[in-house]
Design an enzyme around this catalytic site. Structure first.
Site, mmCIF file in Angstrom:
data_model
loop_
_atom_site.group_PDB
_atom_site.id
_atom_site.type_symbol
_atom_site.label_atom_id
_atom_site.label_comp_id
_atom_site.label_asym_id
_atom_site.label_seq_id
_atom_site.Cartn_x
_atom_site.Cartn_y
_atom_site.Cartn_z
ATOM 1 N N CYS A 298 66.663 -79.652 -23.898
ATOM 2 C CA CYS A 298 67.321 -78.695 -24.811
ATOM 3 C C CYS A 298 68.078 -77.709 -24.062
ATOM 4 C CB CYS A 298 66.156 -77.864 -25.622
ATOM 5 S SG CYS A 298 65.509 -78.782 -26.955
ATOM 6 N N HIS B 51 69.334 -70.914 -27.817
ATOM 7 C CA HIS B 51 69.036 -72.223 -28.318
ATOM 8 C C HIS B 51 67.862 -71.977 -29.475
ATOM 9 C CE1 HIS B 51 67.282 -76.106 -28.450
ATOM 10 N NE2 HIS B 51 65.969 -75.688 -27.895
ATOM 11 N N ASN C 53 65.845 -77.506 -34.719
ATOM 12 C CA ASN C 53 65.999 -77.794 -33.590
ATOM 13 C C ASN C 53 66.910 -78.924 -33.178
ATOM 14 O OD1 ASN C 53 66.018 -77.839 -30.451
ATOM 15 N ND2 ASN C 53 63.753 -77.166 -30.345
HETATM 16 O O1 UT7 Z 1 63.429 -77.181 -27.936
HETATM 17 C C1 UT7 Z 1 62.757 -76.869 -26.878
HETATM 18 C C2 UT7 Z 1 61.692 -75.963 -26.668
HETATM 19 N N1 UT7 Z 1 60.748 -75.980 -27.785
HETATM 20 C C3 UT7 Z 1 60.176 -74.772 -28.131
HETATM 21 O O2 UT7 Z 1 60.468 -73.659 -27.754
HETATM 22 C C4 UT7 Z 1 59.293 -74.801 -29.163
HETATM 23 C C5 UT7 Z 1 58.076 -73.858 -28.903
HETATM 24 N N2 UT7 Z 1 56.841 -73.965 -29.798
HETATM 25 C C6 UT7 Z 1 57.083 -73.568 -30.969
HETATM 26 O O3 UT7 Z 1 57.878 -73.386 -31.604
HETATM 27 C C7 UT7 Z 1 55.502 -73.638 -31.828
HETATM 28 O O4 UT7 Z 1 54.630 -73.483 -30.894
HETATM 29 C C8 UT7 Z 1 55.270 -74.641 -32.625
HETATM 30 C C9 UT7 Z 1 56.156 -74.629 -34.118
HETATM 31 C C10 UT7 Z 1 55.551 -76.088 -32.272
HETATM 32 C C11 UT7 Z 1 53.950 -74.608 -33.639
HETATM 33 O O5 UT7 Z 1 53.429 -73.536 -33.901
HETATM 34 P P1 UT7 Z 1 52.241 -72.335 -33.270
HETATM 35 O O6 UT7 Z 1 52.373 -71.290 -34.041
HETATM 36 O O7 UT7 Z 1 52.398 -72.447 -31.866
HETATM 37 O O8 UT7 Z 1 51.059 -73.478 -33.701
HETATM 38 P P2 UT7 Z 1 49.943 -74.344 -32.744
HETATM 39 O O9 UT7 Z 1 50.807 -75.338 -32.102
HETATM 40 O O10 UT7 Z 1 49.166 -73.237 -32.176
HETATM 41 O O11 UT7 Z 1 49.267 -74.827 -34.069
HETATM 42 C C12 UT7 Z 1 48.571 -73.861 -34.994
HETATM 43 C C13 UT7 Z 1 48.020 -74.793 -36.038
HETATM 44 C C14 UT7 Z 1 47.220 -76.301 -35.580
HETATM 45 O O12 UT7 Z 1 46.245 -76.395 -36.238
HETATM 46 P P3 UT7 Z 1 44.788 -75.980 -35.888
HETATM 47 O O13 UT7 Z 1 44.415 -76.964 -34.455
HETATM 48 O O14 UT7 Z 1 44.607 -74.803 -35.622
HETATM 49 O O15 UT7 Z 1 43.997 -76.542 -36.946
HETATM 50 C C15 UT7 Z 1 48.211 -77.135 -35.808
HETATM 51 O O16 UT7 Z 1 47.678 -78.537 -35.998
HETATM 52 O O17 UT7 Z 1 49.062 -75.208 -37.007
HETATM 53 C C16 UT7 Z 1 49.093 -76.830 -36.990
HETATM 54 N N3 UT7 Z 1 50.391 -77.386 -37.219
HETATM 55 C C17 UT7 Z 1 50.705 -77.376 -38.459
HETATM 56 N N4 UT7 Z 1 50.365 -77.185 -39.759
HETATM 57 C C18 UT7 Z 1 51.187 -77.388 -40.942
HETATM 58 C C19 UT7 Z 1 51.169 -77.590 -36.491
HETATM 59 N N5 UT7 Z 1 52.303 -78.091 -36.825
HETATM 60 C C20 UT7 Z 1 52.023 -77.877 -38.379
HETATM 61 C C21 UT7 Z 1 52.785 -78.157 -39.475
HETATM 62 N N6 UT7 Z 1 52.326 -77.957 -40.784
HETATM 63 N N7 UT7 Z 1 54.030 -78.836 -39.494
#
Ligand code: UT7
Length: 342
Positions: free
Chosen positions: A113, A263, A293
């Protein structure tokens, strides 16, 4: 003689026509419009048709950037992508040929990215060295091809698209002249954003009747994986710090920064970057709500959208900043030039 500055003089973008809404995803995966909007700020992303590859998106954006610059020729093409048409050869020569640019220098840059900023710095370096007088810098990605159809966390975020700029040799004080780029990497974080199989470490192999395996005998994982939480923290710190360093090199304080075009990974990341820099959030244009993204295409797409909506105007002291797999990050400054994106 002083080295020539690279001056941004054209901007073009392209999105495939098929929009995928959060509700569309929720019909397929255990997710919801509410979760995706509140955790990422994303509402829609675009997905390329099965017959469309990264070069197709890159050619469309490249053609529009040349039109925006009022040119039909450049001396080189640098294409940032993580999703080349094929593992070999690079996609840029094909793009150059399809744009009718002849036998110009053309190669791909891989910085996930951050790819567009690495490609921009590479193009500017080629101009400063006198290797080329002008260059088409393209960021294009078709992430829909490498996402795990069952992975709700990546499917919710990534979309396909392309954006391109034309750089020409010029003077360092001209509008559009790029400041010196800040680039960095930390390979100790290479596992945080990865496509594990399909390279020389774990080549893909058909393993008898059981399907796809790797040359090392284990099960293959050909999909893009991201450790979202760890990446989130690094993205905020690296993008903010790189942007502040680039601004300082340009002689700007934080107050001087009119626009921070970052980004477009996640709205919460954009806000956290602005807050860490003590920059008012409204100076950080948002485009991810409409396209998600788009990886290497994210910054040129955000620039074009910001111009179209009047958020980015000629004369604005603009900082670009990005973060991605590798891990990699980068930033660069320019005074926004008068141009019409195509
Ligand atoms: O482009 C390159 C750079 N990329 C980035 O900078 C991306 C950086 N990261 C992010 O944007 C975020 O970390 C995400 C959007 C990917 C995830 O958000 P988060 O608030 O960090 O959530 P998490 O990964 O800690 O997940 C929290 C919960 C999990 O469930 P449990 O384990 O707590 O039961 C995930 O399974 O949210 C769940 N989850 C979802 N739930 C509903 C993850 N994706 C989804 C979804 N819908 N689409």
């Amino acid at each position: 003689m002083n080295a020539a500055a690279a001056v941004l003089c054209g901007l073009g973008t392209w999105l495939p026509p098929q929009a995928v809404t959060n509700d569309d995803l929720a019909r397929e995966l255990d997710t919801s419009d509410d979760w995706i909007r509140s955790r990422t700020g994303i509402g829609t992303r675009f997905v390329a048709a099965p017959t469309v590859a990264t070069s197709d998106l890159a050619v469309e954006a490249g053609r529009r950037a040349l039109k925006s610059a009022g040119r039909d020729a450049v001396d080189g093409v640098v294409l940032a992508t993580t999703t080349p048409d094929r593992p070999c050869p690079a996609t840029a020569p094909l793009v150059a040929a399809r744009l009718g640019l002849g036998t110009v220098a053309a190669f791909d840059v891989g910085a996930v990215c951050t790819g567009f900023l690495y490609a921009l710095a590479t193009g500017a370096g080629l101009i400063a060295a006198g290797t080329v007088g002008s260059v088409l810098v393209i960021g294009a990605d078709t992430y829909s091809r490498i996402l795990d159809p069952a992975d709700r966390s990546t499917r919710a975020i990534f979309g396909d698209g392309a954006g391109a700029v034309v750089l020409r040799s010029g003077g360092a004080t001209e509008p559009g002249a790029l400041g010196s780029a800040v680039l960095g990497s930390d390979g100790t974080g290479s596992e945080l954003i990865t496509v594990r199989s399909g390279g020389s470490r774990e080549p893909l192999q058909m393993s008898g009747t059981s399907g796809m395996g790797t040359g090392t005998g284990g099960p293959a994982d050909p999909y893009f994986r991201m450790a979202g939480k760890a990446v989130f923290r690094s993205a905020v710190e690296r993008m903010a710090d790189a942007a502040l360093t680039a601004a300082r090199r340009a002689g700007w304080t934080t107050d001087d920064i009119d626009r921070l075009v970052a980004h477009q990974a996640n709205l919460r990341i954009l806000h956290a970057v602005a807050d860490r820099m003590r920059l008012p959030r409204h100076r950080c244009p948002v485009h991810l709500d409409q396209v998600g993204n788009t990886a290497a295409a994210s910054i040129p797409l955000a620039l074009a959208h910001a111009v179209a909506t009047g958020t980015l105007a000629p004369g604005h002291r603009t900082v670009l900043t990005a973060f991605g797999g590798g891990l990699t990050w980068g930033s660069c400054t320019l005074r926004w030039p008068a141009l019409t994106p195509a």
